[in-house]
Design an enzyme around this catalytic site. Structure first.
Site, PDB file in Angstrom:
ATOM      1  N   GLY A  64     -29.760  45.402  39.140  1.00 58.65           N
ATOM      2  CA  GLY A  64     -29.869  45.852  37.751  1.00 58.65           C
ATOM      3  C   GLY A  64     -30.009  47.352  37.599  1.00 58.65           C
ATOM      4  O   GLY A  64     -30.318  47.846  36.522  1.00 58.65           O
TER       5      GLY A  64
ATOM      6  N   GLY B  21     -25.382  39.666  38.581  1.00 55.94           N
ATOM      7  CA  GLY B  21     -26.195  39.554  37.378  1.00 55.94           C
ATOM      8  C   GLY B  21     -25.467  40.131  36.172  1.00 55.94           C
ATOM      9  O   GLY B  21     -24.670  39.466  35.512  1.00 55.94           O
ATOM     10  N   GLY B  22     -25.711  41.397  35.901  1.00 52.78           N
ATOM     11  CA  GLY B  22     -25.191  42.053  34.695  1.00 52.78           C
ATOM     12  C   GLY B  22     -23.707  41.819  34.453  1.00 52.78           C
ATOM     13  O   GLY B  22     -23.292  41.474  33.336  1.00 52.78           O
TER      14      GLY B  22
ATOM     15  N   GLU C 146     -29.897  40.560  48.623  1.00 57.03           N
ATOM     16  CA  GLU C 146     -30.001  41.381  47.417  1.00 57.03           C
ATOM     17  C   GLU C 146     -31.074  42.445  47.600  1.00 57.03           C
ATOM     18  O   GLU C 146     -32.263  42.185  47.378  1.00 57.03           O
ATOM     19  CB  GLU C 146     -30.369  40.508  46.209  1.00 57.03           C
ATOM     20  CG  GLU C 146     -29.360  39.424  45.922  1.00 57.03           C
ATOM     21  CD  GLU C 146     -29.392  39.014  44.453  1.00 57.03           C
ATOM     22  OE1 GLU C 146     -28.357  39.111  43.804  1.00 57.03           O
ATOM     23  OE2 GLU C 146     -30.472  38.624  43.973  1.00 57.03           O
TER      24      GLU C 146
ATOM     25  N   GLU D  82     -36.790  38.630  41.417  1.00 54.12           N
ATOM     26  CA  GLU D  82     -37.563  38.655  40.169  1.00 54.12           C
ATOM     27  C   GLU D  82     -38.606  37.543  40.169  1.00 54.12           C
ATOM     28  O   GLU D  82     -39.698  37.711  39.631  1.00 54.12           O
ATOM     29  CB  GLU D  82     -36.612  38.546  38.967  1.00 54.12           C
ATOM     30  CG  GLU D  82     -35.856  39.855  38.759  1.00 54.12           C
ATOM     31  CD  GLU D  82     -34.473  39.695  38.184  1.00 54.12           C
ATOM     32  OE1 GLU D  82     -34.155  38.637  37.609  1.00 54.12           O
ATOM     33  OE2 GLU D  82     -33.676  40.652  38.319  1.00 54.12           O
TER      34      GLU D  82
ATOM     35  N   ASN E 226     -25.249  35.100  38.007  1.00 57.18           N
ATOM     36  CA  ASN E 226     -26.653  34.797  37.717  1.00 57.18           C
ATOM     37  C   ASN E 226     -26.973  35.351  36.327  1.00 57.18           C
ATOM     38  O   ASN E 226     -27.174  36.546  36.171  1.00 57.18           O
ATOM     39  CB  ASN E 226     -27.543  35.446  38.794  1.00 57.18           C
ATOM     40  CG  ASN E 226     -29.020  35.266  38.499  1.00 57.18           C
ATOM     41  OD1 ASN E 226     -29.408  34.445  37.666  1.00 57.18           O
ATOM     42  ND2 ASN E 226     -29.853  36.046  39.175  1.00 57.18           N
ATOM     43  N   TRP E 227     -27.018  34.447  35.372  1.00 61.40           N
ATOM     44  CA  TRP E 227     -27.236  34.898  33.989  1.00 61.40           C
ATOM     45  C   TRP E 227     -28.672  35.299  33.707  1.00 61.40           C
ATOM     46  O   TRP E 227     -28.958  35.875  32.658  1.00 61.40           O
ATOM     47  CB  TRP E 227     -26.823  33.778  33.014  1.00 61.40           C
ATOM     48  CG  TRP E 227     -25.351  33.605  32.875  1.00 61.40           C
ATOM     49  CD1 TRP E 227     -24.373  34.396  33.399  1.00 61.40           C
ATOM     50  CD2 TRP E 227     -24.672  32.571  32.134  1.00 61.40           C
ATOM     51  NE1 TRP E 227     -23.133  33.927  33.037  1.00 61.40           N
ATOM     52  CE2 TRP E 227     -23.294  32.809  32.264  1.00 61.40           C
ATOM     53  CE3 TRP E 227     -25.101  31.474  31.382  1.00 61.40           C
ATOM     54  CZ2 TRP E 227     -22.334  31.988  31.668  1.00 61.40           C
ATOM     55  CZ3 TRP E 227     -24.154  30.651  30.786  1.00 61.40           C
ATOM     56  CH2 TRP E 227     -22.781  30.913  30.927  1.00 61.40           C
ATOM     57  N   LYS E 228     -29.588  34.944  34.581  1.00 60.20           N
ATOM     58  CA  LYS E 228     -31.009  35.230  34.342  1.00 60.20           C
ATOM     59  C   LYS E 228     -31.420  34.653  32.981  1.00 60.20           C
ATOM     60  O   LYS E 228     -30.935  33.603  32.594  1.00 60.20           O
ATOM     61  CB  LYS E 228     -31.277  36.740  34.468  1.00 60.20           C
ATOM     62  CG  LYS E 228     -30.684  37.306  35.767  1.00 60.20           C
ATOM     63  CD  LYS E 228     -31.122  38.698  36.076  1.00 60.20           C
ATOM     64  CE  LYS E 228     -30.477  39.126  37.390  1.00 60.20           C
ATOM     65  NZ  LYS E 228     -30.963  40.409  37.872  1.00 60.20           N
TER      66      LYS E 228
ATOM     67  N   HIS F 115     -35.248  34.300  44.120  1.00 59.49           N
ATOM     68  CA  HIS F 115     -34.727  35.551  43.575  1.00 59.49           C
ATOM     69  C   HIS F 115     -35.860  36.582  43.534  1.00 59.49           C
ATOM     70  O   HIS F 115     -37.005  36.235  43.286  1.00 59.49           O
ATOM     71  CB  HIS F 115     -34.150  35.322  42.172  1.00 59.49           C
ATOM     72  CG  HIS F 115     -33.409  36.521  41.682  1.00 59.49           C
ATOM     73  ND1 HIS F 115     -34.047  37.598  41.128  1.00 59.49           N
ATOM     74  CD2 HIS F 115     -32.085  36.825  41.712  1.00 59.49           C
ATOM     75  CE1 HIS F 115     -33.147  38.518  40.826  1.00 59.49           C
ATOM     76  NE2 HIS F 115     -31.940  38.079  41.169  1.00 59.49           N
TER      77      HIS F 115
ATOM     78  N   SER G 117     -25.885  45.018  41.543  1.00 57.29           N
ATOM     79  CA  SER G 117     -24.913  45.872  40.845  1.00 57.29           C
ATOM     80  C   SER G 117     -23.484  45.689  41.355  1.00 57.29           C
ATOM     81  O   SER G 117     -22.709  46.643  41.410  1.00 57.29           O
ATOM     82  CB  SER G 117     -25.332  47.343  40.899  1.00 57.29           C
ATOM     83  OG  SER G 117     -26.621  47.501  40.331  1.00 57.29           O
TER      84      SER G 117
HETATM   85  P1  PGA Z   1     -27.233  42.703  39.061  1.00 60.50           P
HETATM   86  O1  PGA Z   1     -28.182  41.478  39.454  1.00 60.50           O
HETATM   87  O2  PGA Z   1     -25.837  42.319  39.422  1.00 60.50           O
HETATM   88  O3  PGA Z   1     -27.427  42.873  37.593  1.00 60.50           O
HETATM   89  O4  PGA Z   1     -27.703  43.884  39.853  1.00 60.50           O
HETATM   90  C1  PGA Z   1     -27.964  40.748  40.636  1.00 60.50           C
HETATM   91  C2  PGA Z   1     -29.001  39.668  40.771  1.00 60.50           C
HETATM   92  O5  PGA Z   1     -30.159  39.910  40.433  1.00 60.50           O
HETATM   93  O6  PGA Z   1     -28.693  38.545  41.203  1.00 60.50           O
END
Ligand code: PGA
Length: 251
Positions: free
Chosen positions: A174, A231-232, A168, A98, A10-12, A96, A210
């Site tokens: 994050g 994500g990251g 999640e 966010e 997930n590149w956001k 998600h 994470s």
């Molecule tokens: P993260 O994000 O791996 O950076 O914790 C995961 C996500 O939000 O899908």
């Protein structure tokens, strides 16, 4: 029943079209060996075509990070399922945390979005998860139950197996704070227990929060964790390739 591992990056809100192509070109040779795990890249709208065109005919499946439930209309700034299909997008992240937190995404809107995605042959990746405060208050299961049951309420039984669910925990996203294997497994098993028994064995349930090359293998070894939404650690091709390898090895 064995479920195909599912590794989604997930590149956001990261990467221009050029950066996205660079990533794909760096990734492809590293994941060319085994086509075991499904490999999914969730790119921002503006980079979707770049990822699609640079990965055609490879094992990469391309996903969007959101969509609107209406077919078309006066919804400035939104994108429909049909528009995503039109450029060969094949999956979509829905709900998600966010988007729930900053853009008022509700379980009710998600109930409509999941159905519309399925009707348009877009694989929904439905995200659920509790906040820190909810976990502290012992509300984790109640929160997951509401999120899963509301969002899936209108999904026809024969389509349920096509839904992917990402667990999640918001406190792990994050933050570098990964859920323990036991905690992640427990939540994913609980989510599976909420699903119609006819489809529960088919639905892929991912862990997200994470996840990185160092902890992926042990998370993926848990019986109810079928993959990761990352994500990251999905932003660098080398790290993402290592995560795909962990997915291949987990089958
Ligand atoms: P993260 O994000 O791996 O950076 O914790 C995961 C996500 O939000 O899908």
């Amino acid at each position: 029943m064995s479920r195909r591992p599912y590794i989604a990056g997930n590149w956001k809100m990261n990467k221009t079209g050029f950066e996205a192509e660079d990533f794909v070109f760096a990734l492809l040779p590293q994941i060319a060996g085994d086509d075991i795990a499904e490999v999914v890249i969730c790119a921002p709208f503006t980079a979707l075509s770049n990822v699609i065109d640079s990965s055609r005919g490879t094992r990469i499946k391309v996903a969007a990070q959101n969509m609107h439930e209406a077919e078309s209309g006066a919804f400035t700034g939104e994108v429909s399922a049909g528009m995503l299909r039109d450029i060969d997008v094949r999956a979509v992240v829905l709900g998600h945390s966010e988007r729930r937190q900053y853009f008022n995404e509700t379980d009710e809107a998600l109930a409509a979005k999941v159905v519309v995605a399925l009707e348009n042959d877009l694989e929904p990746i439905l995200c659920v998860g509790e906040t820190d405060a909810q976990r502290e208050a012992n509300e984790t299961e109640a929160v997951l139950k509401t999120q899963v049951e509301t969002a899936l309420a209108n999904v026809p039984a024969e389509k349920l197996g096509d839904v992917v669910i990402a667990y999640e925990p918001v406190w792990a996203i994050g933050t570098g704070k990964t859920a323990t294997n036991e905690l992640a497994q427990e939540a994913c098993a609980f989510i599976r227990s909420l699903l119609d028994p006819g489809a529960a064995d088919k639905v892929r349930i991912l862990y997200g929060g994470s996840m990185k090359p160092e902890n992926a293998a042990e998370l993926l070894a848990q019986p109810d964790i079928d993959g990761g939404l990352i994500g990251g650690a999905s932003l660098k091709a080398d790290d993402f390739a290592a995560l795909v390898a962990a997915g291949d090895a987990a089958a």
